[in-house]
Design a protein around this motif. Sequence first.
Motif, PDB file in Angstrom:
ATOM      1  N   MET A 262       1.055  -1.218   0.177  1.00 39.54           N
ATOM      2  CA  MET A 262      -0.191  -0.362  -0.224  1.00 39.54           C
ATOM      3  C   MET A 262       0.833   1.215   0.234  1.00 39.54           C
ATOM      4  O   MET A 262       2.031   1.135   0.247  1.00 39.54           O
ATOM      5  CB  MET A 262      -0.684   0.043   1.220  1.00 39.54           C
ATOM      6  N   ASP A 263       0.306   2.168  -0.765  1.00 40.29           N
ATOM      7  CA  ASP A 263       1.100   3.701  -0.343  1.00 40.29           C
ATOM      8  C   ASP A 263       0.388   4.611   0.243  1.00 40.29           C
ATOM      9  O   ASP A 263       0.092   3.928   1.731  1.00 40.29           O
ATOM     10  CB  ASP A 263       0.673   4.319  -1.364  1.00 40.29           C
ATOM     11  N   HIS A 264      -1.186   4.829   0.516  1.00 44.52           N
ATOM     12  CA  HIS A 264      -1.734   5.556   1.277  1.00 44.52           C
ATOM     13  C   HIS A 264      -2.676   4.598   1.602  1.00 44.52           C
ATOM     14  O   HIS A 264      -3.576   3.632   1.317  1.00 44.52           O
ATOM     15  CB  HIS A 264      -2.619   6.919   1.028  1.00 44.52           C
ATOM     16  N   TYR A 265      -2.625   4.792   2.932  1.00 46.42           N
ATOM     17  CA  TYR A 265      -3.623   4.223   3.793  1.00 46.42           C
ATOM     18  C   TYR A 265      -5.210   4.000   3.772  1.00 46.42           C
ATOM     19  O   TYR A 265      -5.801   5.176   3.612  1.00 46.42           O
ATOM     20  CB  TYR A 265      -2.957   3.866   5.859  1.00 46.42           C
ATOM     21  N   ASP A 266      -5.867   2.379   3.031  1.00 51.20           N
ATOM     22  CA  ASP A 266      -6.722   2.056   3.499  1.00 51.20           C
ATOM     23  C   ASP A 266      -7.411   0.739   3.639  1.00 51.20           C
ATOM     24  O   ASP A 266      -6.780  -0.078   2.622  1.00 51.20           O
ATOM     25  CB  ASP A 266      -6.999   2.238   1.456  1.00 51.20           C
ATOM     26  N   PRO A 267      -8.090  -0.112   4.657  1.00 52.27           N
ATOM     27  CA  PRO A 267      -8.119  -0.697   5.011  1.00 52.27           C
ATOM     28  C   PRO A 267      -8.251  -1.648   3.834  1.00 52.27           C
ATOM     29  O   PRO A 267      -8.918  -3.081   3.261  1.00 52.27           O
ATOM     30  CB  PRO A 267      -9.111  -0.851   6.460  1.00 52.27           C
ATOM     31  N   ALA A 268      -9.542  -1.118   3.069  1.00 54.91           N
ATOM     32  CA  ALA A 268     -10.299  -1.720   1.934  1.00 54.91           C
ATOM     33  C   ALA A 268      -9.605  -1.475   0.027  1.00 54.91           C
ATOM     34  O   ALA A 268      -9.846  -2.300  -1.047  1.00 54.91           O
ATOM     35  CB  ALA A 268     -11.424  -1.292   1.510  1.00 54.91           C
ATOM     36  N   LEU A 469      10.055   7.515  -1.259  1.00 53.89           N
ATOM     37  CA  LEU A 469       9.099   8.602  -1.496  1.00 53.89           C
ATOM     38  C   LEU A 469       7.731   8.284  -1.919  1.00 53.89           C
ATOM     39  O   LEU A 469       7.719   6.934  -2.797  1.00 53.89           O
ATOM     40  CB  LEU A 469       9.132   9.843  -2.918  1.00 53.89           C
ATOM     41  N   PRO A 470       6.496   8.138  -1.813  1.00 51.93           N
ATOM     42  CA  PRO A 470       4.852   8.085  -2.198  1.00 51.93           C
ATOM     43  C   PRO A 470       4.709   8.439  -4.036  1.00 51.93           C
ATOM     44  O   PRO A 470       5.903   9.527  -4.008  1.00 51.93           O
ATOM     45  CB  PRO A 470       4.493   8.426  -1.211  1.00 51.93           C
ATOM     46  N   PRO A 471       4.117   7.763  -4.698  1.00 54.92           N
ATOM     47  CA  PRO A 471       4.183   8.092  -5.976  1.00 54.92           C
ATOM     48  C   PRO A 471       3.414   9.347  -5.935  1.00 54.92           C
ATOM     49  O   PRO A 471       3.040   9.891  -5.028  1.00 54.92           O
ATOM     50  CB  PRO A 471       3.010   7.021  -6.601  1.00 54.92           C
TER      51      PRO A 471
END
Length: 484
Positions: A262-268, A469-471
């Motif tokens: 995962m990049d940004h956190y999203d449980p789904a 770095l994140p994208p």
Amino acid sequence: MIFDNTYARLPSRFFQQISPVVVEKPSLIRINTPLAKELELPLPDNQIQLAELFAGNMLLDGMDPIAQAYAGHQFGHFVPKLGDGRAVLLGEILTSKDARFDIQLKGSGPTTFSRGGDGRSPLGPVIREYIVSEAMHALGIPTTRALAMVLTGEKVHRETELPGAILTRIARSFVRVGTFEFFAARQDVDGLKQLTDFVIQRLYPEALDTEIPAATLLALICDSQARLLAKWMSVGFIHGVMNTDNTALSGETIDYGPCAFMDHYDPAQVFSSIDHQGRYAYNQQPLIAQWNLGCLGGCLMPLFHADEDAATDIGETVLATFTPTFAHHYRTAMCAKIGLSKESDDGFAHVKRLLELMHQDHADFTETFRRLSGAVTETSSFAALFSTHPEIEHWLSDWHVLLGREPRSKESIIQSMRATNPAFIPRNHQVEKAIQAAETHGDFSKTHTLITLLDAPFSDQPKYAEYLLPPTPSEQVKQTFCGT
């Protein structure tokens, strides 16, 4: 070092005896020299012979290649015959320390299990599996290992024409939940018994002299899967296709198809292009692992007890251990990520609060936890990650209260957090850049760079700062694809 193949001494219905299909003009992309030394592998001393070996054009003395039979539940639907459709198990490496590992070629040509496929692999999936599996190993997560990758000198045809490649990978064992399903579907109790004996002797010898060895085996596999899933979740890893044929009984991560971090956190979060219902989303992985173990338990029931009701009770009792075991290891891992030496209700509640804030603010999973160690002494740079959510200041204040109860110095807490939260992961966009450069221009420099820096994921490595770095929005990879 000697080669053996104990699996090939099982009855012929367990496998197909087959050699890799010779390829036209193999060339070596990379060999994992440290792993080769660890395995005590007697390698040829020139690039041409190495390429021939890892393409399957040449076999070493003692190799006895086979394609293993197995079945599997794919996205919940049972397929009674799958098997190694593009892989060949060359044999087992037995080291001087009596350690035993399977060595397998992936992309080595069609087998009886190919179901009309060509048995080959495009270059992209080979690069992805090499990079990600070795990164997982460096992160301390049980996994198959990548030993080598070669170009075949041939093209494979998918949606477009692509360079062909072969991956050589290593595992403690390639037996899967689906292997047991293959025999259970045929009501082959003798085959189940032989397979159970093989797995116990190979992977879990402590089950041998217990009252019900098959039940003990299931319990040990439940424990290994619970530990594995906790590690996946703690680094934001999404497997993508947790089918039962992709669930290794060794407790190793296997088959890196549409996997992603995962990049940004999203449980789904879902990445796989074929997972339309979110069956294998990040937050569903522990439930799916338990479901897969239930399939295994169903296969083993005839070996638990002659009475069906008694066998069911035994299986359900064992399977019920998975959830609390996973919860313990996951809570412990997540509490460690915020600097707590022990898991506790207060600590885990604080972790969940942070995850909620990360979800609300689309905070990057890896970057957030890595930068949190700096907030032990100075909070402003960390709080800046949550600029739209002032609740983070309250979270930080409560967190410092929790840290104040730790029987360790701030310096010790920071060190432990930096050893727990990686700086580098195989970010999707960087892996895709490496694949594109290799496929389009034959340029493997980005591939080699990623493999090198990911070998030390907990170190800062300033010269590789861009890989931290994140994208950017234009770089985001929103879908990943199976390698078939």
